[in-house]
Design an enzyme around this catalytic site. Structure first.
Site, PDB file in Angstrom:
ATOM      1  N   THR A 253      25.735 -36.994  34.743  1.00  0.00           N
ATOM      2  CA  THR A 253      27.193 -37.011  34.841  1.00  0.00           C
ATOM      3  C   THR A 253      27.831 -36.181  33.734  1.00  0.00           C
ATOM      4  OG1 THR A 253      27.151 -39.159  35.886  1.00  0.00           O
ATOM      5  CG2 THR A 253      29.185 -38.588  34.771  1.00  0.00           C
TER       6      THR A 253
ATOM      7  N   THR B 270      22.743 -41.124  33.030  1.00  0.00           N
ATOM      8  CA  THR B 270      22.621 -42.478  32.472  1.00  0.00           C
ATOM      9  C   THR B 270      21.685 -43.373  33.279  1.00  0.00           C
ATOM     10  OG1 THR B 270      24.543 -43.219  33.744  1.00  0.00           O
ATOM     11  CG2 THR B 270      24.952 -42.480  31.476  1.00  0.00           C
ATOM     12  N   ASP B 271      21.524 -43.056  34.581  1.00  0.00           N
ATOM     13  CA  ASP B 271      20.852 -44.026  35.466  1.00  0.00           C
ATOM     14  C   ASP B 271      19.419 -44.347  35.054  1.00  0.00           C
ATOM     15  OD1 ASP B 271      23.093 -44.374  37.005  1.00  0.00           O
ATOM     16  OD2 ASP B 271      22.487 -42.976  38.572  1.00  0.00           O
TER      17      ASP B 271
HETATM   18  N1  ASP Z   1      23.821 -40.618  38.588  1.00  0.00           N
HETATM   19  C1  ASP Z   1      24.113 -40.083  37.273  1.00  0.00           C
HETATM   20  C2  ASP Z   1      22.798 -39.713  36.619  1.00  0.00           C
HETATM   21  O1  ASP Z   1      22.109 -40.598  36.186  1.00  0.00           O
HETATM   22  C3  ASP Z   1      24.835 -41.101  36.481  1.00  0.00           C
HETATM   23  C4  ASP Z   1      25.209 -40.689  35.089  1.00  0.00           C
HETATM   24  O2  ASP Z   1      24.735 -39.730  34.512  1.00  0.00           O
HETATM   25  O3  ASP Z   1      26.048 -41.423  34.519  1.00  0.00           O
HETATM   26  O4  ASP Z   1      22.463 -38.560  36.558  1.00  0.00           O
END
Ligand code: ASP
Length: 326
Positions: free
Chosen positions: A16, A95-96
């Site tokens: 993200t 983050t995932d």
């Molecule tokens: N779906 C995204 C990822 O993990 C979520 C994020 O980065 O917050 O790449």
């Protein structure tokens, strides 16, 4: 050369933090992993004496992270960390599954230079994105830390790879370090350490990870105990389709302090009897499984289900976590 005089290399992997939405007000309907790392760095003020090098390793939504991508990141980390004039690495990541990549790198990388993963909960196109501050804080930590290890920086807090977990779906401070608490914080460009020393890590001969192609790593699956869990999934797992890898390990995200239903326990013991390694973690967000006498399935020694899966894969490759060498 002083640690602070050395280069910091920033590896972009997507997420993200590099995401873009059509509408600047939209912080959910965006595409992750679009903006190049070079452009992300252009929005971050760093001290004039710092030499930064940027490299785009991949552009991935980290929900799709896998063992091959870990190995690609590991290979670039090894390359840069071996250069004498590189003091530290920063990795931008979604983050995932960030906690999984951090845990894997902590096991596979030498512990002498800092590696700092960072991320964002809002896309780069947001009216007020959180990525630039997180990236700036990660660079501050990487440059100033002066000791090795794998860390995660998000929303002003610094977490260790062994403790960190994504705990919220949308808050900017989406990460938590459970009972040990965060390692420290970055406050106004200063590192503030709260006092926890280095947490435990998987010990493994790092060459084994590189020598074994990811598609040949032992397959370890995660199953949940839940109301109505009867173990049927385990039976299905042990009879894979001809073209898929045999299951070598199972982590059960058990209830509470490692409890599983009678049906699931029988299925897990049957799997153990057939040579599959089984480990109990907990589906509780906080706390870990405390061993009780007579437990027939070993506990994860404090690891969450996703980290226990990585530790078990690495152990099946010759590392040590459940068989202590800590
Ligand atoms: N779906 C995204 C990822 O993990 C979520 C994020 O980065 O917050 O790449």
């Amino acid at each position: 050369m002083q640690a602070s005089a050395k280069k910091v290399v920033v590896l972009g992997t997507g997420g993200t933090i590099a995401g873009v939405a059509r509408d600047r007000g939209d912080t959910l309907g965006y595409t992750a992993g679009v903006i190049p790392i070079r452009d992300l760095l252009a929005n971050v003020a760093v001290s004039a004496d710092l030499e930064l090098v940027a490299e785009q390793v991949m552009q991935l939504d980290s929900k799709d992270m896998n063992e091959s991508a870990w190995c690609a990141i590991l290979q670039r980390c090894r390359f840069w960390l071996a250069q004498d004039d590189v003091g530290a690495l920063v990795i931008t990541h979604g983050t995932d599954t960030l906690e999984e990549t951090a845990f894997f790198l902590d096991a596979a990388l030498p512990p002498d230079k800092p590696v700092v993963l960072t991320c964002a909960m809002r896309p780069a196109s947001a009216l007020v994105p959180d990525g630039p501050q997180n990236l700036a804080d990660a660079i501050v930590l990487a440059k100033g830390l002066g000791e090795g290890g794998v860390y995660v920086v998000c929303a002003g807090l610094v977490h260790q790879a062994c403790d960190v977990q994504k705990v919220h779906t949308d808050r900017l401070d989406a990460f938590d370090s459970g009972d040990p608490g965060p390692w420290g914080a970055i406050v106004a460009g200063q590192i503030r350490k709260y006092g926890r020393g280095h947490g435990p890590k998987v010990t493994i001969d790092p060459d084994i990870v590189e020598r074994t192609a990811p598609q040949n790593w032992p397959r370890v699956e995660i199953v949940f105990n839940h109301a109505g869990a009867d173990g049927a999934l385990i039976a299905a797992m042990l009879e894979p389709a001809a073209d898929s890898r045999k299951v070598a390990g199972i982590v059960v995200a058990a209830t509470g302090n490692g409890t599983v239903s009678n049906g699931l326990e029988s299925a897990l013991l049957a799997a153990q009897g057939r040579g599959v390694r089984v480990v109990r973690s907990t589906r509780c967000a906080r706390g870990s499984v405390t061993p009780v006498p007579g437990a027939r399935v070993p506990d994860s020694r404090g690891l969450s289900p996703v980290k226990a899966r990585i530790a078990l894969m690495l152990e099946l490759l010759g590392g040590h976590w459940f068989t202590s060498q800590q």
